[in-house]
Design an enzyme around this catalytic site. Structure first.
Site, mmCIF file in Angstrom:
data_model
loop_
_atom_site.group_PDB
_atom_site.id
_atom_site.type_symbol
_atom_site.label_atom_id
_atom_site.label_comp_id
_atom_site.label_asym_id
_atom_site.label_seq_id
_atom_site.Cartn_x
_atom_site.Cartn_y
_atom_site.Cartn_z
ATOM 1 N N LYS A 89 -0.644 -1.153 4.125
ATOM 2 C CA LYS A 89 0.289 -0.911 5.633
ATOM 3 C C LYS A 89 -0.266 -0.194 6.695
ATOM 4 O O LYS A 89 -1.180 0.580 6.505
ATOM 5 C CB LYS A 89 1.631 -0.125 5.124
ATOM 6 N N SER A 148 10.474 -0.480 6.243
ATOM 7 C CA SER A 148 9.600 -0.966 6.833
ATOM 8 C C SER A 148 8.222 -1.783 6.272
ATOM 9 O O SER A 148 7.463 -2.181 7.227
ATOM 10 C CB SER A 148 9.337 0.514 7.478
ATOM 11 N N SER A 150 11.452 2.181 2.161
ATOM 12 C CA SER A 150 10.785 1.335 2.840
ATOM 13 C C SER A 150 9.659 0.544 1.977
ATOM 14 O O SER A 150 9.109 -0.341 2.308
ATOM 15 C CB SER A 150 9.823 1.968 3.820
#
Lengths: 483, 500, 128
Positions: free
Chosen positions: B82, B157, B181
């Protein structure tokens, strides 16, 4: 005309002399090339996290105890949020409602009337970087100082029952000096105002005598020496009284001390309180101190400067002025203490130290621990004088030699043959020689010109290279001239 | 020799590498080609690093040829990270314009650990800007698509990471989980995602959103892989004061299909948030299956859970408002020049040029959602409102933790939906931020309590995956893995891959 | 400018209610906004955000709506409850006072938008 009394609050910041910074392992130092002591943590780079320097906490706890504070069992770091380019995270890790220490005091002598100045809190935080204002429309930022452990010490006005507040410029200066001495004794900071490792922001207000509520206060910045603190506070007190006497009102503001002009000038309006949005720093866990740990630190505290001052005066019979000189530096005080214990006349040693030793230290720019002098050395020297081995003048020369070479006094005296000659036979032969060589002077003396005696003494001393015991020389000359 | 190495799990690739049936370079090439093939449609990556990956793979092949590191299960395994975890010299943007050009000068601890394990970095994945969002639509750059249906969101996310795993663009990925997330996008994308106990994995180098809630975790194709990655990334880090100094078990030892006597709590509040009936059915069937396999299940109640969202939307923005203060254009990232002529004398209204630079940089650098959270957080921390909002939220957070403590006195795990619905359409909830936040309603409580949670695929609604959330006591990831593994062994959902 | 009534109308529209409302608490009847336009401007200033007028209006609506939802928390009696700022029961995490390597100055300045003489350069900071 009303009489006014000033009240002064002090907010003092002290940089700790740890080896590494508060929350990262960058070195703590003064000066150096810009941005060379930086890492992701003290630059506030995304993703970096602080880790508390154990030694810094210990140093500050020691200081808090020495300032007679209570160490709270739980201590929490908060974030103080404000934007400034020298603050890399745009928040400062500081403390809020769980500071390290609270409710302490610092004793000052205040011209003979001892006062215990109340301290509200001692807390830990990190220093900011430095803004360098260059010419043109740009400023430079150097983050070397960012993250250096900082201790904040704040006085309490009004003081709680039994404690006092600062009420004059002299007291403000003495408070700061006592604070500096204490921290110096603890060895937690080099407390240099000129280098900024001790910074002071006093706030000043005045009120008509007898009035209980405080007047409007102003804060003074840019005070970089004890002298400036005295002058700045003194100026501000007088300025405020003048304003009030002229029917004006004191404005709450921050004022800058202009050292060259000797005045304070307004900086920024403090109409509304800064909104710092304190909250517990989620990146750090709380600190909890055990009673044992606190007691251990307390038991390890050295004798503090004021206690030492009082002891020097009572035990060694020193005058306050001399004692103040001796205790001002922990090294010197320790040195003196050792001498005073090892020698019969503590006042005489004090005299030697405050005159001869300080003169040499000043002249050479050395610190005491950089010389090879030891208390035993000095006591040894004084004993040689007392025992008549050398005379006072020789002693000064020997002392200088000791100071630079680290040799003992007897060693120097022996090597240079400086022993005082007290042997009557040896002196007598020199005396005879001098009298024989100067028959005219002998005649004049015997004719009543007795002031010539000192001239004869001088001749004998020159012949003996100053080593002859002056008393013996005097005695023999008199005997011979008056026989 | 399979020509679709990218379809394999970590443990399958590892077996091939170990038996020398493939080289690390072949594995890397397979994934690089796969990314080239599908990522223009999925758009999981902000940055791909094919050259870096091939270089790493070649180095791995050399090590492997000497017979070293063969037992290390992540050697030569392609990973996507990420884009809010720092990678030295490789763009790390947090999907924010304010960090559009930011190349960290250090590696996050998890990145270091993956490097030591000799995993191969294939790229940095998209996210909601600074991890604030539930759909990856808040990315400052572009929207990531759900590989199962390109018109739907991948969740967020960590939407880029979940989509990349689901689309076989990497063997596994790392995500971060502040309010769901990792788990929620894993659920939307039909993969396995775990948020470990707060403090299990170092946050050093994870760009902070809400520090007391953030936690890094794996997104994988199955539970076995989840255990393997956990083994590599968990453990005390001296650079993170909040990382826990506790022994890290070998999580692969928990890969046992055994739930006999396991006590499952099913808290009813988690089904009350407008939960899609098909989602509820799938979750309840999963519980039934575990009961069939020897577990006991009981419905329970956790009343404070309904306050979770409010607590979260005070605490997370408060921390974020402070964490994001550092993006000011001075040291890194975007800088927008101040207005000319604003160098004025200080008055109450006039701005100095430095303040103008800060304000313009942040105005242009941050997206709407981020600004909103900064504003809420700033407000909630302000003097006069602190007690009513921030302090109150922290206190209710305590109540919520107590509810979990109580539940875990009775149950070994709690089972809920991961999200009340399956993936929704792109743009569908964009105008309704509150509906958006609902997607995290089931996952937020675990962050507030600091406990571990895992999402595993448990069915489909119209070809869109449904996620099953299992939560356990703090530090009891082993039970999570055991339960999730048992479930996986008796179902086929995790074997399905999207038709790209 | 954000008017009181405008905000009230916006928030009170039945059609715009979502599951969120039912979740975090019913919208209080007759609820009025908390943040005035001046408040929004002040918070924006504190946050160093130069918002457009349009943004200020949108944000005012969103924030006020959230604040209404937060009201739900006030129903709970938390008088005797300790706040949770850390979920982990850990104390006294320290590092030793040992200096380590700092970064080379080139790394320190690697991402800086403006550099001179090994310093970060910013617009002149007025002595305030």
């Amino acid at each position: 005309m009303a009489e006014y009394e000033p009240i002064i609050g002090m907010e003092v910041h002290v940089e700790l002399q740890t080896r590494s910074k508060m929350f990262c392992s960058c070195e703590v130092a003064f000066g150096g090339e810009p941005n060379t002591r930086c890492c992701p943590v003290c630059l506030g780079l995304p993703g970096s996290l602080p880790v508390i320097n154990e030694k810094a906490v210990e140093y500050m706890a020691r200081a808090a105890l020495a300032l007679n504070c209570t160490i709270l069992p739980q201590c929490i770091f908060h974030r103080k949020n404000y934007y400034y380019p020298d603050l890399p995270k745009n928040y400062q890790i500081s403390q809020y409602d769980y500071p390290l220490g609270v409710n302490g005091w610092v004793e000052i002598l205040a011209g003979g009337r001892s006062k215990k100045i109340a301290i509200r809190r001692v807390h830990m935080e990190e220093d900011t970087g430095k803004l360098l204002h260059v010419s043109g429309n740009r400023s430079y930022v150097d983050y070397n100082r960012s993250g250096v452990p900082l201790m904040e010490i704040v006085t309490q006005n009004p003081p709680p029952e039994g404690l006092d507040q600062i009420e004059s410029a002299e007291e403000a200066r003495e408070y700061l000096q006592r604070l500096r001495q204490i921290l110096l004794y603890l060895g937690v900071s080099d407390v240099k105002m000129e280098e900024g490792s001790m910074r002071c922001e006093p706030n000043v207000s005045v009120r008509p005598k007898g009035q209980s509520e405080f007047g409007v206060k102003t804060e003074i910045k840019n005070l970089n020496s004890f002298r400036a603190v005295y002058l700045g506070v003194d100026y501000e007190i007088k300025r405020q009284i003048r304003v009030l006497e002229q029917g004006g009102k004191v404005v709450q503001e921050t004022r800058r001390w202009d050292d060259e002009r000797g005045v304070t000038v307004p900086m920024r309006s403090k109409e509304f309180e800064q909104e710092y949005r304190y909250f517990p720093d989620p990146d750090l866990v709380p600190l909890r101190f055990t009673e044992e740990w606190i007691e251990k630190l307390r038991s390890e505290l050295p004798e503090l400067p004021l206690a030492k001052l009082k002891r020097f005066m009572s035990d060694y019979g020193l005058a306050q002025a001399d004692a103040e000189v001796l205790i001002d530096s922990p090294d010197l005080a320790e040195f003196y203490d050792a001498c005073a214990v090892g020698y019969k006349d503590p006042k005489a040693v004090a005299n030697w130290i405050t005159t001869e030793l300080l003169r040499l230290l000043n002249a050479t720019g050395k610190k005491l621990n950089e010389t090879k002098l030891t208390p035993t050395h000095l006591c040894g020297l004084l004993e040689l004088v007392d025992g008549g081995t050398i005379n006072r003048n020789t002693a000064k020369a020997v002392f200088e030699e000791m100071f630079t070479t680290g040799k003992t006094a007897p060693e120097i005296v022996r090597q240079k043959g400086l022993e005082q000659v007290s042997d009557e036979a040896a002196i007598e032969s020199v005396v005879n020689r001098v009298l024989d060589a100067n028959p005219n002077e002998v005649k004049r003396y015997r004719a009543g010109e007795i002031k010539l005696l000192s001239w004869f003494v001088g001749q004998v001393m020159r012949e003996t290279k100053g080593k002859a015991n002056p008393a013996t020389v005097n005695k023999l000359l008199r005997e011979k001239l008056e026989s | 020799m399979t020509d679709a190495l990218y379809e394999l799990t970590i443990h399958e690739i590892h077996d091939l590498l170990r038996s020398k049936q493939v080289s690390a370079r072949e594995v890397a090439e397979s994934f690089i080609r796969r990314i080239e093939e599908v990522d223009s449609r999925v758009r999981a990556f902000i940055t791909t690093t094919p050259e870096h990956a091939l270089k790493q793979a070649e180095a791995v092949d050399e090590v492997l040829s000497r017979g070293d590191l063969l037992a290390n299960p992540l050697v030569g395994i392609p990973v996507a990270i990420k884009d809010n975890m720092c990678t030295r010299g490789i763009l790390t943007t947090c999907a924010s314009k304010i960090l559009y050009n930011y190349k960290p000068i250090y590696d996050a601890t998890v990145v270091e650990r993956l490097n030591e394990s000799r995993a191969i970095l294939v790229g940095k994945t998209n996210l909601d800007e600074f991890a604030m969002g539930s759909s990856t639509e808040n990315s400052g750059f572009f929207v990531t698509r759900n590989p199962w249906n390109l018109d739907t969101v991948p969740g967020g996310s960590s939407g880029g990471s979940a989509a990349a795993v689901a689309a076989n663009e990497c063997a596994f990925a790392l995500g971060s989980d502040t309010g769901g997330s990792i788990r929620q996008p894993a659920s939307f994308c039909g993969v396995v995602g775990m948020k470990p106990t707060y403090g299990r994995v170092s946050r050093y180098g994870l760009v902070a959103f809400a520090s007391s809630l953030d936690q890094i975790g794996p997104i994988t194709k199955d539970v076995t892989d989840c255990a393997i990655v956990l083994n590599a990334i968990c453990g005390k880090d001296p650079r993170d004061s909040t990382s826990l100094d506790v022994p890290v078990p070998d999580f692969t030892q928990s890969l046992r299909a055994d739930v006999k006597g396991l006590k499952i709590g099913v808290p009813k509040e988690f089904f009350g948030f407008g939960t899609d009936p098909e989602v509820e059915d799938a979750v309840r069937s999963a519980v039934d299956l575990l009961v069939e396999l020897g577990a006991h299940a009981e419905e329970t109640s956790m009343p404070s859970v309904e306050y979770g969202l409010a607590v979260y939307y005070i605490i997370a923005p408060a921390e974020c408002s402070s964490n994001l203060a550092r993006y000011d254009g001075v040291r890194y990232g975007l800088r927008v020049a101040p207005d000319s002529g604003t160098v004025t004398r200080q008055t109450r209204e006039a701005k100095s040029s430095i303040v103008s630079m800060f304000e313009k940089t942040r105005e242009q650098g941050f997206g709407a959602e981020v600004k909103q959270r900064i504003m809420i957080g700033t407000y909630a921390l302000s003097a006069g409102y602190y007690d009513a909002y921030y302090l109150k939220a922290q206190k209710v957070r305590t109540l919520l933790r107590r509810d979990f403590d109580k539940a875990f006195e009775k149950f070994d795990v709690l089972i809920t939906p991961t999200s009340p619905t399956v993936a929704f359409g792109i743009g569908e909830r964009a105008d309704d931020p509150y509906a958006m936040k609902l997607a995290d309603i089931c996952t937020i409580p675990a962050n507030l309590a600091g406990i571990p949670g895992i999402s595993v695929p448990c069915g489909f609604k119209e070809e869109l995956p449904i996620g099953l959330q299992i939560m356990a006591r703090g530090l009891d990831e082993e039970t999570l893995i055991r339960v999730a593994f048992t479930y996986e062994q008796h179902t086929e959902h995790h074997r399905k891959r999207p038709p790209l | 400018m954000i008017e009181h009534a405008q905000c009230y109308n916006w928030a009170a529209s039945e059609n715009q209610r979502t599951a969120f409302d039912t979740l975090v608490g019913a919208y209080p009847q007759g609820g009025c906004m908390k943040l005035t336009a001046q408040d929004i401007a002040d918070v924006a200033r504190l946050s160093r955000l130069e918002l457009t007028e349009e943004e200020k209006e949108t944000l005012a609506g969103h924030i006020n709506r959230l604040l209404e939802h937060f009201e739900k928390l006030q129903q709970l009696d938390t008088e005797a409850v300790e706040p949770t700022s850390h979920v982990i029961p850990v104390f006294n995490v320290f590092r030793k006072d040992e200096p380590g390597e700092s970064l080379p100055v080139n790394d320190v300045l690697a991402n800086a938008p403006d550099v001179a003489d090994d310093c970060f350069v910013v617009p002149r900071v007025v002595e305030t």
